[in-house]
Design an enzyme around this catalytic site. Structure first.
Site, PDB file in Angstrom:
ATOM      1  N   ASP A   1      10.096  15.815  43.445  1.00 63.52           N
ATOM      2  CA  ASP A   1      10.300  15.136  44.725  1.00 63.52           C
ATOM      3  C   ASP A   1      11.516  15.744  45.420  1.00 63.52           C
ATOM      4  O   ASP A   1      12.013  16.780  44.975  1.00 63.52           O
ATOM      5  CB  ASP A   1      10.410  13.603  44.551  1.00 63.52           C
ATOM      6  CG  ASP A   1      11.652  13.197  43.789  1.00 63.52           C
ATOM      7  OD1 ASP A   1      12.395  14.087  43.333  1.00 63.52           O
ATOM      8  OD2 ASP A   1      11.887  11.985  43.642  1.00 63.52           O
TER       9      ASP A   1
ATOM     10  N   ASP B   1      46.539  26.200  33.210  1.00 66.01           N
ATOM     11  CA  ASP B   1      47.633  25.458  33.829  1.00 66.01           C
ATOM     12  C   ASP B   1      47.344  23.957  33.830  1.00 66.01           C
ATOM     13  O   ASP B   1      48.243  23.146  33.601  1.00 66.01           O
ATOM     14  CB  ASP B   1      47.857  25.935  35.274  1.00 66.01           C
ATOM     15  CG  ASP B   1      48.831  27.088  35.340  1.00 66.01           C
ATOM     16  OD1 ASP B   1      50.008  26.883  35.025  1.00 66.01           O
ATOM     17  OD2 ASP B   1      48.400  28.204  35.687  1.00 66.01           O
TER      18      ASP B   1
ATOM     19  N   TYR C   1      41.316  39.269  38.443  1.00 62.01           N
ATOM     20  CA  TYR C   1      42.763  39.380  38.640  1.00 62.01           C
ATOM     21  C   TYR C   1      43.305  40.633  37.979  1.00 62.01           C
ATOM     22  O   TYR C   1      42.795  41.066  36.954  1.00 62.01           O
ATOM     23  CB  TYR C   1      43.496  38.225  37.942  1.00 62.01           C
ATOM     24  CG  TYR C   1      43.287  36.864  38.502  1.00 62.01           C
ATOM     25  CD1 TYR C   1      43.956  36.443  39.648  1.00 62.01           C
ATOM     26  CD2 TYR C   1      42.472  35.958  37.840  1.00 62.01           C
ATOM     27  CE1 TYR C   1      43.782  35.160  40.136  1.00 62.01           C
ATOM     28  CE2 TYR C   1      42.297  34.674  38.324  1.00 62.01           C
ATOM     29  CZ  TYR C   1      42.957  34.281  39.462  1.00 62.01           C
ATOM     30  OH  TYR C   1      42.790  33.005  39.933  1.00 62.01           O
TER      31      TYR C   1
ATOM     32  N   LYS D   1      41.233  50.909  39.190  1.00 61.62           N
ATOM     33  CA  LYS D   1      40.064  50.699  38.318  1.00 61.62           C
ATOM     34  C   LYS D   1      39.162  49.615  38.923  1.00 61.62           C
ATOM     35  O   LYS D   1      37.936  49.738  38.958  1.00 61.62           O
ATOM     36  CB  LYS D   1      40.551  50.261  36.929  1.00 61.62           C
ATOM     37  CG  LYS D   1      39.470  49.906  35.953  1.00 61.62           C
ATOM     38  CD  LYS D   1      39.271  51.034  35.010  1.00 61.62           C
ATOM     39  CE  LYS D   1      38.170  50.751  34.006  1.00 61.62           C
ATOM     40  NZ  LYS D   1      37.975  51.936  33.158  1.00 61.62           N
TER      41      LYS D   1
ATOM     42  N   GLU E   1      45.165  23.146  39.854  1.00 67.16           N
ATOM     43  CA  GLU E   1      45.439  23.424  38.439  1.00 67.16           C
ATOM     44  C   GLU E   1      46.565  22.576  37.885  1.00 67.16           C
ATOM     45  O   GLU E   1      47.167  22.907  36.876  1.00 67.16           O
ATOM     46  CB  GLU E   1      45.726  24.917  38.218  1.00 67.16           C
ATOM     47  CG  GLU E   1      46.786  25.502  39.126  1.00 67.16           C
ATOM     48  CD  GLU E   1      46.969  27.011  38.961  1.00 67.16           C
ATOM     49  OE1 GLU E   1      46.513  27.586  37.960  1.00 67.16           O
ATOM     50  OE2 GLU E   1      47.587  27.626  39.852  1.00 67.16           O
TER      51      GLU E   1
ATOM     52  N   ILE F   1      39.473  38.390  33.979  1.00 62.67           N
ATOM     53  CA  ILE F   1      40.730  39.128  33.795  1.00 62.67           C
ATOM     54  C   ILE F   1      40.534  40.519  33.232  1.00 62.67           C
ATOM     55  O   ILE F   1      41.515  41.221  32.982  1.00 62.67           O
ATOM     56  CB  ILE F   1      41.676  38.347  32.845  1.00 62.67           C
ATOM     57  CG1 ILE F   1      40.930  37.965  31.556  1.00 62.67           C
ATOM     58  CG2 ILE F   1      42.260  37.128  33.541  1.00 62.67           C
ATOM     59  CD1 ILE F   1      41.829  37.646  30.409  1.00 62.67           C
ATOM     60  N   HIS F   2      39.283  40.920  33.008  1.00 61.01           N
ATOM     61  CA  HIS F   2      39.060  42.225  32.349  1.00 61.01           C
ATOM     62  C   HIS F   2      37.728  42.807  32.829  1.00 61.01           C
ATOM     63  O   HIS F   2      36.770  42.055  33.063  1.00 61.01           O
ATOM     64  CB  HIS F   2      39.039  42.022  30.829  1.00 61.01           C
ATOM     65  CG  HIS F   2      39.099  43.299  30.053  1.00 61.01           C
ATOM     66  ND1 HIS F   2      37.967  44.035  29.765  1.00 61.01           N
ATOM     67  CD2 HIS F   2      40.141  43.983  29.519  1.00 61.01           C
ATOM     68  CE1 HIS F   2      38.327  45.126  29.090  1.00 61.01           C
ATOM     69  NE2 HIS F   2      39.638  45.113  28.919  1.00 61.01           N
TER      70      HIS F   2
ATOM     71  N   LYS G   1      47.230  51.240  38.410  1.00 66.00           N
ATOM     72  CA  LYS G   1      46.099  51.772  37.633  1.00 66.00           C
ATOM     73  C   LYS G   1      44.966  50.725  37.562  1.00 66.00           C
ATOM     74  O   LYS G   1      43.796  51.058  37.749  1.00 66.00           O
ATOM     75  CB  LYS G   1      46.598  52.120  36.224  1.00 66.00           C
ATOM     76  CG  LYS G   1      45.572  52.793  35.344  1.00 66.00           C
ATOM     77  CD  LYS G   1      46.250  53.476  34.156  1.00 66.00           C
ATOM     78  CE  LYS G   1      45.218  53.942  33.150  1.00 66.00           C
ATOM     79  NZ  LYS G   1      44.774  52.869  32.251  1.00 66.00           N
TER      80      LYS G   1
END
Ligand code: COA
Ligand code: MG
Length: 296
Positions: free
Chosen positions: A269, A155, A9, A20, A129, A221-222, A16
């Site tokens: 099995d 959440d 996300y 990236k 959520e 997130i990163h 920017k």
């Protein structure tokens, strides 16, 4: 279905971070208009996502846009702003009913018809959520445009009044419910975000725990979380080698009339063979080339 080991996300108004993201080799990129975007930046996020879809080359990464939840009052405008720019999928947060998916699916279908895109080609990934979202999974997972359920741990904790812990036991029932509902209808199950984004050992361990539960991917997130998470959801060389031995020895034993046999002191099995097949499916989905087994 495409592989979604890691779903990254970023706030939809952050050009920017979007530029990236497309350099990271991440499976899915989710440009967010919901909770990652400030209330006074929603319009900026809509415009930035539309521009990114038009102008950027996402390479092999999936292009996703997350709209606000149905009933927020923002959802229709969010969708309208991005759908004509052809995202690969739309992410629906706080999904609690089949009707919410029906609304979204019909709106997407209008765009597919208007543009001449193949029907059902723009997919939906829905977040379960809330307590109600988890309880209504059986009706939600049946929707034909749905590829995945994403479990939103933070959440959900807020929804039931749980306190989050490192071990995430407070989420265990809901996580398991998501994995089970997804498996029943052939959907992907995408696990919780780990918010300690500088602790890459922690996110790797948590991703492994999710993979062991049956999740097929994880939200991130990163950029630092891409590699550990995609690695955790790609079967290891040893796991692949073992799965191939299970499948190969099973075939040999079947031909000899044995449904159950001993492999290195472990009983093998049918259920274990099915599990080994799942490991190989995941390896293929992760792009790992498997040489054909030698025929005996
Ligand atoms: N996607 C793409 N790039 C990201 C990114 C993300 N989610 N998070 C950080 N980056 C980039 C930064 O822009 C920076 O780029 P640069 O080196 O070219 O300058 C680099 O990665 C390092 O970032 P860093 O300084 O360590 O982090 P930060 O302080 O800029 O951001 C957060 C930290 C948590 C605010 C940020 O990671 C973020 O916004 N994550 C997404 C949050 C989100 O969308 N939440 C909603 C869903 S749960
Ligand atoms: Mg959420």
């Amino acid at each position: 279905m495409r592989s979604r080991r890691a779903l990254l996300y970023m706030p939809g108004d952050d050009w920017k971070k979007i530029t990236k993201a497309i350099t990271l080799g991440v499976d899915s990129i989710c440009m967010d208009m919901e909770d990652g975007t400030a209330f006074n930046r929603k319009a900026e996020a809509r415009a930035t996502i539309a521009k990114a879809l038009d102008e950027l080359n996402f390479g092999r990464s999936e292009k996703l846009a997350r709209i606000n939840s149905v009933g927020s009052g923002l959802e229709a405008q969010d969708l309208q702003a991005v759908i004509d720019h052809h995202p690969d999928g739309v992410v629906l947060p706080k999904c609690e009913s089949r009707e919410q998916l029906e609304w979204l699916s019909q709106e997407i279908e209008k765009a597919e018809l208007a543009h001449g895109w193949p029907l059902n080609s723009v997919r939906i990934l829905a977040l379960a959520e809330t307590a109600l979202g988890i309880l209504n999974l059986p009706e939600i997972v049946r929707h034909p445009r749905l590829d995945a359920i994403i479990f939103g741990g933070e959440d959900f904790a807020a929804s039931v009044g749980a306190t989050r812990s490192m071990e995430a036991w407070e989420l265990f029932y809901a996580r398991s419910a998501v994995v089970t509902a997804c498996a029943a209808y052939g959907l992907q199950a995408i696990d919780i975000v780990n918010i300690e984004f500088r602790n890459t050992d922690f996110v790797f361990d948590e991703a492994m725990a999710g993979a062991r539960m049956g999740f097929t991917g994880k939200q991130i997130i990163h950029p630092a979380q891409v590699e550990p998470v995609q690695q955790a959801f790609s079967p290891s060389e040893e796991a692949i080698a073992y799965a191939r031995r299970v499948v190969a020895t099973f075939e040999t034993n079947q031909r000899e009339g044995k449904g159950t046999y001993d492999l290195d002191g472990k009983m093998i099995d049918m259920p274990l063979v099915k599990n080994a097949q799942k490991v190989l499916d995941r390896a293929r989905a992760a792009g790992i080339r498997l040489q054909p087994l030698p025929r005996k």
